[in-house]
Design a protein around this motif. Sequence first.
Motif, PDB file in Angstrom:
ATOM      1  N   TRP A 237       0.824  -1.203   0.000  1.00 62.77           N
ATOM      2  CA  TRP A 237       0.000   0.000   0.000  1.00 62.77           C
ATOM      3  C   TRP A 237       0.865   1.263   0.000  1.00 62.77           C
ATOM      4  O   TRP A 237       0.553   2.254  -0.674  1.00 62.77           O
ATOM      5  CB  TRP A 237      -0.934  -0.022   1.213  1.00 62.77           C
ATOM      6  CG  TRP A 237      -1.772   1.206   1.369  1.00 62.77           C
ATOM      7  CD1 TRP A 237      -2.732   1.667   0.511  1.00 62.77           C
ATOM      8  CD2 TRP A 237      -1.707   2.147   2.451  1.00 62.77           C
ATOM      9  NE1 TRP A 237      -3.282   2.838   0.995  1.00 62.77           N
ATOM     10  CE2 TRP A 237      -2.676   3.165   2.187  1.00 62.77           C
ATOM     11  CE3 TRP A 237      -0.955   2.229   3.619  1.00 62.77           C
ATOM     12  CZ2 TRP A 237      -2.884   4.238   3.041  1.00 62.77           C
ATOM     13  CZ3 TRP A 237      -1.168   3.302   4.480  1.00 62.77           C
ATOM     14  CH2 TRP A 237      -2.127   4.294   4.186  1.00 62.77           C
ATOM     15  N   LEU A 238       1.969   1.225   0.736  1.00 59.59           N
ATOM     16  CA  LEU A 238       2.863   2.385   0.792  1.00 59.59           C
ATOM     17  C   LEU A 238       3.646   2.580  -0.504  1.00 59.59           C
ATOM     18  O   LEU A 238       4.239   3.641  -0.711  1.00 59.59           O
ATOM     19  CB  LEU A 238       3.841   2.248   1.955  1.00 59.59           C
ATOM     20  CG  LEU A 238       3.269   2.390   3.359  1.00 59.59           C
ATOM     21  CD1 LEU A 238       4.349   2.101   4.402  1.00 59.59           C
ATOM     22  CD2 LEU A 238       2.664   3.766   3.586  1.00 59.59           C
ATOM     23  N   GLY A 239       3.682   1.554  -1.362  1.00 55.28           N
ATOM     24  CA  GLY A 239       4.383   1.686  -2.634  1.00 55.28           C
ATOM     25  C   GLY A 239       5.720   0.977  -2.703  1.00 55.28           C
ATOM     26  O   GLY A 239       6.468   1.171  -3.674  1.00 55.28           O
ATOM     27  N   ARG A 240       6.031   0.112  -1.708  1.00 49.13           N
ATOM     28  CA  ARG A 240       7.298  -0.621  -1.717  1.00 49.13           C
ATOM     29  C   ARG A 240       7.139  -2.055  -2.206  1.00 49.13           C
ATOM     30  O   ARG A 240       8.061  -2.852  -2.046  1.00 49.13           O
ATOM     31  CB  ARG A 240       7.926  -0.641  -0.320  1.00 49.13           C
ATOM     32  CG  ARG A 240       8.528   0.656   0.086  1.00 49.13           C
ATOM     33  CD  ARG A 240       9.414   0.571   1.319  1.00 49.13           C
ATOM     34  NE  ARG A 240       9.716   1.932   1.731  1.00 49.13           N
ATOM     35  CZ  ARG A 240       8.934   2.657   2.520  1.00 49.13           C
ATOM     36  NH1 ARG A 240       7.846   2.123   3.048  1.00 49.13           N
ATOM     37  NH2 ARG A 240       9.246   3.898   2.814  1.00 49.13           N
ATOM     38  N   GLY A 241       6.008  -2.376  -2.770  1.00 52.20           N
ATOM     39  CA  GLY A 241       5.778  -3.756  -3.183  1.00 52.20           C
ATOM     40  C   GLY A 241       6.828  -4.282  -4.140  1.00 52.20           C
ATOM     41  O   GLY A 241       7.364  -5.384  -3.955  1.00 52.20           O
TER      42      GLY A 241
END
Length: 318
Positions: A237-241
């Motif tokens: 969700w934070l964009g570190r996937g």
Amino acid sequence: MTRWGLTIPLTGVPLAEHREIVAALPGLGYTDAWSAESNGTDGFTPLALASQWAPELRLGPAIVPVYTRGPALLAQQAATLADLAPGRFVLGIGTSSDTIVERWNAIPFEEPYKRTRDTLRFLRRALAGEKVTEEYDTFAVRGFKLDGAPAVPPPIVLAALRPGMLRLAAREADGAITNWLAPADVPKVRAELGEEPELIARLFVCPTEDAEEARSIGRWMIAAYLNVPVYRAFHEWLGRGEALRPMNEAWAAGDRRKALEVIPDEVVDDLIVHGSPEACRARLREYVANGLTTPVLAIVPGGGMPVAEAVRALAPGA
């Protein structure tokens, strides 16, 4: 008001040896002491001791799981701490993780959002002194009433990693607790919680100028935490996937060594505060500038600095 918390007990220091350290915290500028509960000390005992060692500190568990105690027992323990530290105790609750709940405690990790919501609603009533008979979605309570509700019912804050739980915290709790995030992530979390509620975060701090040592320690910690489904989803969700995908895949394949090797330095530097004490304090202030109300330091041993010395070196009054 920005608060400044410390995680107790400190790693490597027996709980019985914390009296002097805890008693000194207010004089160093710390306002809070927060415990945790995973596979070490329980979440309440260190706070009971701290309530007598440093009567000035605000105290709270961050967090105790909503599954591993029955609702009535959780209310009893919260009431006990609220009596020991009237007006200075905050109850932090949350789902915890499937590892702690299911693998270690043999309790089904089912409907975490509803279980947290139901526990919050029950605790509000129980800690206010009501007799509770209620069929909640995830449990039922029949005729429970605290024998001596606390004179000052404690605020309740929720562990919240994604929008659903952050919004629940905003609607029904007194704030939210999060962790494993960078200063740049705080505005995204704050946007879901709103501007007013307290936002608390446990921040892992390794005060050493040996960046490679700090990164080595940080990689082990990141691999241990961010492969857990709730934290993996948080960082997606934070964009570190994508940045963490190689680690997640290697971990799932059982290749622990590769999982450590493929964690980018940038991710470690984002999530582990490290450097000189002065640099660490500056980094912590970035979190506050971006909307964090209460940084709670979790001091990671490393760099040769004893943790008791690090408590002093990282203090806001240093």
